[in-house]
Design a protein around this motif. Structure first.
Motif, mmCIF file in Angstrom:
data_model
loop_
_atom_site.group_PDB
_atom_site.id
_atom_site.type_symbol
_atom_site.label_atom_id
_atom_site.label_comp_id
_atom_site.label_asym_id
_atom_site.label_seq_id
_atom_site.Cartn_x
_atom_site.Cartn_y
_atom_site.Cartn_z
ATOM 1 N N ALA A 112 33.100 30.099 43.796
ATOM 2 C CA ALA A 112 31.550 31.009 43.812
ATOM 3 C C ALA A 112 31.947 32.858 44.595
ATOM 4 O O ALA A 112 32.131 33.807 43.718
ATOM 5 N N GLN A 113 32.489 32.754 45.457
ATOM 6 C CA GLN A 113 33.986 33.405 46.151
ATOM 7 C C GLN A 113 34.796 34.380 44.995
ATOM 8 O O GLN A 113 34.830 35.271 45.031
ATOM 9 N N THR A 114 35.213 33.027 44.212
ATOM 10 C CA THR A 114 36.576 34.018 43.592
ATOM 11 C C THR A 114 35.795 34.827 42.682
ATOM 12 O O THR A 114 35.763 35.967 41.989
ATOM 13 N N GLU A 115 34.659 34.740 42.011
ATOM 14 C CA GLU A 115 34.069 35.305 41.165
ATOM 15 C C GLU A 115 33.502 36.172 41.598
ATOM 16 O O GLU A 115 32.695 37.768 40.765
ATOM 17 N N ALA A 116 32.530 36.244 42.709
ATOM 18 C CA ALA A 116 32.048 37.074 43.034
ATOM 19 C C ALA A 116 32.973 38.605 43.385
ATOM 20 O O ALA A 116 32.983 40.103 43.476
ATOM 21 N N LYS A 117 34.437 38.270 43.449
ATOM 22 C CA LYS A 117 35.807 38.772 43.830
ATOM 23 C C LYS A 117 35.615 40.123 42.675
ATOM 24 O O LYS A 117 36.288 40.913 42.600
ATOM 25 N N VAL A 118 35.673 39.338 41.444
ATOM 26 C CA VAL A 118 36.094 39.350 40.450
ATOM 27 C C VAL A 118 35.082 40.733 39.598
ATOM 28 O O VAL A 118 35.176 40.795 38.922
ATOM 29 N N ARG A 119 33.613 40.045 40.426
ATOM 30 C CA ARG A 119 32.639 41.000 40.089
ATOM 31 C C ARG A 119 33.098 42.065 40.540
ATOM 32 O O ARG A 119 32.497 43.584 40.448
ATOM 33 N N ALA A 120 32.932 42.647 41.974
ATOM 34 C CA ALA A 120 32.888 43.583 42.870
ATOM 35 C C ALA A 120 34.312 44.122 42.131
ATOM 36 O O ALA A 120 34.704 45.226 42.559
ATOM 37 N N ASP A 121 35.699 43.918 41.887
ATOM 38 C CA ASP A 121 36.669 44.330 41.598
ATOM 39 C C ASP A 121 36.777 44.811 39.792
ATOM 40 O O ASP A 121 36.605 46.096 40.002
ATOM 41 N N ALA A 122 35.168 44.661 39.405
ATOM 42 C CA ALA A 122 35.233 45.343 38.309
ATOM 43 C C ALA A 122 34.420 46.284 38.973
ATOM 44 O O ALA A 122 34.199 47.186 37.778
ATOM 45 N N GLY A 123 33.947 46.183 39.042
ATOM 46 C CA GLY A 123 32.696 46.995 39.477
ATOM 47 C C GLY A 123 33.244 49.064 40.668
ATOM 48 O O GLY A 123 33.596 49.637 39.885
ATOM 49 N N ASN A 124 34.466 48.665 41.112
ATOM 50 C CA ASN A 124 35.572 49.019 41.465
ATOM 51 C C ASN A 124 36.392 49.944 40.679
ATOM 52 O O ASN A 124 36.601 50.981 40.372
ATOM 53 N N LEU A 125 36.939 48.673 39.573
ATOM 54 C CA LEU A 125 37.665 49.290 38.483
ATOM 55 C C LEU A 125 36.729 50.956 37.730
ATOM 56 O O LEU A 125 37.355 51.627 37.655
ATOM 57 N N ALA A 126 35.336 50.389 37.029
ATOM 58 C CA ALA A 126 34.275 51.291 36.925
ATOM 59 C C ALA A 126 34.489 52.635 37.610
ATOM 60 O O ALA A 126 34.848 53.863 37.026
#
Length: 146
Positions: free
Chosen positions: A46-60
């Protein structure tokens, strides 16, 4: 009673009861430890998936900032023209490095909306595809009359 006569006495009905209690206690402890190990594994996922979602938001948001600061070259950020424009291709490379199997698309505005849509897509280890999409309106500089 002497020592010799005690050795031949039959065991009492309570003999071995403590051993059974200890075995049950160990079994309960093992089940608890296994549950904690499973919980820890799920928390890491869950922590790994949350980090990737946060990275996606930051990249956008990073691409939106690029679009706003480089409004005169907005057309260079299109999905087809991105590889030929250095700031866009650098951002696209960042997407590929931060998101597992990550892809990015920038949808230009329709004639009526004027809104650009940034869509990021990636795939997690279990094979599920996730998507993050956001929309922004970019003001381009109007031509000044001469």
């Amino acid at each position: 009673m002497n020592r010799a006569s005690r050795e031949h006495e039959p065991p009492s009905p309570a003999a071995g009861f403590i051993l059974v209690e200890v075995m049950i206690s160990v079994l309960i402890f093992i089940v608890g430890v296994l549950a904690l190990v499973g919980l820890q594994a799920r928390m890491i996922t869950a922590q790994t998936e949350a980090k990737v979602r946060a990275d996606a938001g930051n990249l956008a948001m990073e691409l939106i900032a690029l679009l706003h600061t480089d409004a005169s070259h907005v057309s260079s950020y299109s999905t087809s023209g991105c590889d030929g424009y250095a700031p866009c291709s650098a951002w696209k490379a960042k997407v590929a490095s931060y998101l597992p199997n990550g892809t990015a698309t920038l949808t230009p505005p329709t004639s009526t909306s004027g809104d650009y849509t940034v869509t990021l897509q990636w795939q997690v280890a279990r094979g599920e595809t996730h998507r993050y999409s956001t929309t922004t309106r970019i003001k381009t500089a109007a031509a000044t009359p001469s």
